[in-house]
Scaffold this active site. Sequence first.
Site, short mmCIF file in Angstrom:
data_model
loop_
_atom_site.label_atom_id
_atom_site.label_comp_id
_atom_site.label_asym_id
_atom_site.label_seq_id
_atom_site.Cartn_x
_atom_site.Cartn_y
_atom_site.Cartn_z
N GLU A 50 -5.98 4.49 -2.34
CA GLU A 50 -5.29 3.70 -0.93
C GLU A 50 -3.74 3.64 -1.59
O GLU A 50 -3.37 3.51 -2.00
CB GLU A 50 -6.18 2.79 -1.08
CG GLU A 50 -5.81 1.27 0.13
CD GLU A 50 -6.06 2.33 1.83
OE1 GLU A 50 -5.24 1.29 2.36
OE2 GLU A 50 -6.67 3.00 1.64
N GLU A 86 4.32 3.44 4.73
CA GLU A 86 3.90 4.78 3.05
C GLU A 86 4.18 5.72 4.36
O GLU A 86 4.67 7.11 3.44
CB GLU A 86 3.15 4.07 2.83
CG GLU A 86 3.11 2.93 2.55
CD GLU A 86 1.48 2.02 2.93
OE1 GLU A 86 1.73 0.67 2.75
OE2 GLU A 86 0.76 2.58 3.02
N ASP A 136 -7.18 -2.52 4.29
CA ASP A 136 -8.02 -2.21 3.15
C ASP A 136 -8.54 -2.26 4.20
O ASP A 136 -10.08 -1.52 3.19
CB ASP A 136 -7.43 -3.06 1.58
CG ASP A 136 -6.18 -3.14 1.35
OD1 ASP A 136 -5.91 -2.39 1.08
OD2 ASP A 136 -5.88 -4.58 0.80
#
Length: 506
Positions: A304, A334, A488
């Site tokens: 992650e 990201e 998450d």
Amino acid sequence: MRRVLAVMWRKAVLVAVLALGMGYLYHTDPELPARVLNYVSESLPQMEPNGGSNPRPPMLEEAIARAWQTLITAPARRWARVAVGVNACVDVVVSGVGLLQALALEPGSGRDHEVLHSKEDLKEAFIHYMGKGAAAERFFSDKEVFQRIARAAAEYPGAQLYVGGNAALIGQKLASNPELVVLLCGPVGPKLHDMLDEQIVVPPESLQETDEFHLILEYKSGEQWGSSRAPQANRFIMSHDVSNGEMSTLETFVASLEEFQPDLVVLSGLHMMEGMGRDLWEERLKEAVVAISDVRNEVPIHLELASMTDRDYMNRILQEVLPIVNSIGLNEQELLFLAQSGGGPHADLPSWDGIPDVGRVSDILLWVLEQHGRADPESEADLTRIHFHTLAYHILATVDGHWGNQVAAVAAGARVASSQACGLQTVDITKVILKAPLNFYSSFSEPRENLTVDLNRPVTVWRRGNVSFHLTPVLVCKQPLRTVGLGDAISAEGLLFSEVTPRPEL
């Protein structure tokens, strides 16, 4: 009766005119009908026979939520034991603007900082990302100043304490499945240990006397401070966290796998090392690569990712870490930073303008799997799966033959994003709105397909080479209660519904 009939005739004529118009426009611009439908569905009131109007019923949202129920099916082979590491902390969630005002800071201009050294740096970085509506995470270098800010945050009215850190959050989400045993390895202090699910196993070597605290500065959609206005709800995270920053429990984590014997390993926390300085992360990253390589080949590893600013560091992760894991999870910032750091497609794009273009996202995902993954069957890389999430939609990109049940996995990730952001267990269609494009291209450049979301089966699938893409819209929470940890939860839910395709014996 006559009045009702007149209203019905007007509706029938309007529908006929719209149908003729949309048919003509389709031939001039195939994307336009879907864009018009999206606009109309969001903005027009629903006409009533009495001539009045109410806000439109969420028809598109209801269709998607209902279709998800059918599409989300359990995998044939479920995980029984999952090991998660290595960043864990206690999150102090507070109003960002409220905290900065309590610190006697005045609004001003925004400016990004790779590392925060003062309250002024914090204010400028917060304003910079609040104005973009983007999530970010930064290390605060001054321990004493950070502790004073942390005390002010904990005492601020309405401040709340939660389980924090990607690994702990993923572990908590996985542990909500009663059939799953979860090992969590990370710096676990007494407060965090009390908050963890009873099903989570923590190795004694991971326990420490004090907790690591992270401050989550949240802001709401439309919230204003000075001249800065947030286009959407999000958060800014900061910490002075040396234990997580050095990934101090990584070797403990890998050593514990031999006894725990997991079916799946989930790794996070690499982004925390960035704030420790180049000398530390260069050395520590080498050790991390060795540790990750020690995990048995039969056990898939999911990595992650999280917010980073150092292009050299991200490029090293791209070159050295991504090829030795099987799956990664990341958001739009990201993903673009990966392309910028590694010279990938659309690296010249400074930032996303609104909802990220699906074609551009698809190009970068394909590049990662082709250049740093196993899209080429002759490649020695292990990376075969990327779970991409942004506010309006999610994409799962997988190399063919390695993963199963991905239609269910991407839909499950989107569903949990919709429910958790609203603080609910299920999707409430009156509290969400569809923002995803209903029509898009599979690539930003030729050759490309023109694709449309089918509301009755809202997972659109296309292939490029031997990589399959699965896209589903997200039903965006109109008034999100908490944004931290959504990524998450999305990745954890996607993994719960995923399965590794058994490799044929040679």
